[in-house]
Design an enzyme around this catalytic site. Structure first.
Site, PDB file in Angstrom:
ATOM      1  CB  ALA A   1     137.815 -32.435 -13.507  1.00 21.97           C
ATOM      2  CG  ASP A   2     142.206 -35.730 -12.605  1.00 21.57           C
ATOM      3  OD1 ASP A   2     141.384 -36.547 -13.039  1.00 21.57           O
ATOM      4  OD2 ASP A   2     143.250 -35.424 -13.212  1.00 21.57           O
ATOM      5  CG  LEU A   3     142.618 -32.204  -7.227  1.00 26.02           C
ATOM      6  CD1 LEU A   3     143.047 -30.797  -6.815  1.00 26.02           C
ATOM      7  CD2 LEU A   3     143.517 -33.236  -6.559  1.00 26.02           C
TER       8      LEU A   3
ATOM      9  N   GLY B   1     138.197 -37.571  -7.070  1.00 22.10           N
ATOM     10  CA  GLY B   1     138.881 -38.331  -6.031  1.00 22.10           C
ATOM     11  C   GLY B   1     138.224 -38.180  -4.672  1.00 22.10           C
TER      12      GLY B   1
END
Length: 406
Positions: free
Chosen positions: A178-180, A183
């Site tokens: 989810a973070d990647l 980003g």
């Protein structure tokens, strides 16, 4: 020349989603100025082990986690809670093309560093906010972390072994998807906004949400639900709509077989010694195989168990049947294709000589990524950046250091 070598990015983000976006911009040549808290810095500097080891004292240094998302940047330390620190960041924002932040919604307004405030002094600024749930909606005030977003966005409902098998149940991905994803979408949006600015001479506010990104990344699984009205379930290493497309046991371990069409299935069963299976009405088409998965997979597993992984891999590869080993990361960085593509990069570092990194997948023929700058030490570039961009002299810098503002 690199694609973004005329772009200045002010990076107020920390942990992963924001730094991942700004590292992508740095890879493309932007000058990324990472603003960190004096004496502490990005939380991920301490997220270990493993850590780098100070070559002189033997004490722990920055964590591997920090190293993965911060190459190519300058690090400056500024105490944002002070009026003088806020003034420094505003002056830097006046010079910047892009600002990236991942504070809670409204968190920078009290410092006068929110988009409406900075837009007044730099109308061309592209201002990107990355939050768990976006700038509006009932969850907007909440903090959002990758693990919880994977759960809330449905990722964990389709990841993990089937509920009726040993070990069944929800499972997160092994990396912070989810973070990647957030980003990467932030970087894409920033590039789009910069292109738009070239036509209008105006910046804009970008609102990136981890939840939005992960729901979007549910891709075919999301559309399967929206079309059918039935929520997909966990299938372990199986595929919801393509069969056989999963891991298979061998005499010495496991490997992946990824049959994408009916012709490949015919080749597979022929190689395995059961060509008649291709004409079995239960398995003739992919749709048939999906419906009769529970009958087909045990038959294939019985055959794959007869050979060691290496032998089976060579046999299938020679017949152009998509397959592959299940590598550890040690295996990955010893793989001849990974070596040939130069996916390990050793970056020059003033304190450690070199530190390892992983190559960007962005391959541009005329403006390639260069790997000449390791993730910076905390505050390594403070004086250089403030002198270069704001014209601060030694006396002023010394005064700011004495006050612990920088």
């Amino acid at each position: 020349m690199r694609a973004l070598d005329d772009i200045i990015v002010l990076d107020l983000s920390r942990v992963l989603a924001g730094p991942w976006a700004t590292q992508t911009l740095a890879d493309l040549g932007a000058r990324v100025i990472k603003v960190e808290k004096p004496g502490a810095g990005d939380d991920t500097r301490g997220w270990g082990p493993p850590f780098l080891t100070d070559p002189e004292t033997g004490e722990r240094d920055d964590a591997a986690y920090y190293l993965c998302a911060n190459r190519g940047k300058d690090s400056i330390t500024v105490d944002m809670s002070t009026p003088e620190g806020q003034d420094i960041i505003r002056r830097l924002a006046e010079k910047a093309d892009v600002l990236v932040e991942n504070y809670k919604v409204g968190g920078l307004k009290k410092y006068g560093l929110d988009y409406p405030s900075l837009k007044e002094i730099n109308p061309k600024l592209v201002y990107c906010s990355i939050t768990g749930f976006g700038q509006d909606g009932p969850y907007a005030p909440r903090a959002g972390y990758d693990f919880m977003i994977q759960a809330m966005a449905g990722m964990m409902s389709v990841t993990g072994e089937r509920d009726d098998l040993p070990g069944g149940g929800p499972q997160k991905a092994g990396v912070a998807v989810a973070d990647l994803g957030a980003g990467l979408y932030a970087a894409v949006a920033i590039l789009g906004a910069l292109h738009q600015r070239g036509r209008t001479s105006k910046g804009q506010h970008i609102d990136i949400s981890l939840l939005d990104a992960q729901v979007f990344n549910m891709a075919n699984q999301a559309l399967s639900y929206l079309v059918s009205g039935t929520a997909p379930k966990r299938l372990g290493n199986g595929h919801a709509t393509v069969v056989p497309y999963q891991s298979f046991p061998t005499r010495t371990g496991h490997m992946i077989i990824a049959v994408g069409n009916d012709n490949q299935f015919r080749k597979l069963v022929t190689v395995l010694g059961r060509p008649e299976m291709a004409d079995d009405p239960r398995f003739r088409t992919n749709g048939d195989r999906v419906e009769n998965r529970d009958a087909l997979i045990p038959m294939l597993e019985e055959m794959t168990r007869e050979r060691p992984s290496g032998e089976l891999y060579e046999l299938l590869e020679s017949s152009s049947i998509p397959c592959g080993p299940i590598n550890t990361l040690e295996d990955v960085f010893q793989d001849p294709q990974v070596i040939a593509r130069g996916l390990r990069k050793d970056l020059p570092h003033g304190k450690h000589g070199t530190v390892p990194g992983v190559a960007s997948p962005l391959r541009l023929s005329d403006s390639p990524v260069s790997y000449d700058k390791a993730p910076p030490l905390l505050g390594e570039n403070t004086d250089e950046v403030l002198a270069d961009l704001l014209g601060l002299g030694e006396t002023k810098l010394g005064d700011l250091h004495d006050k612990e503002i920088i």
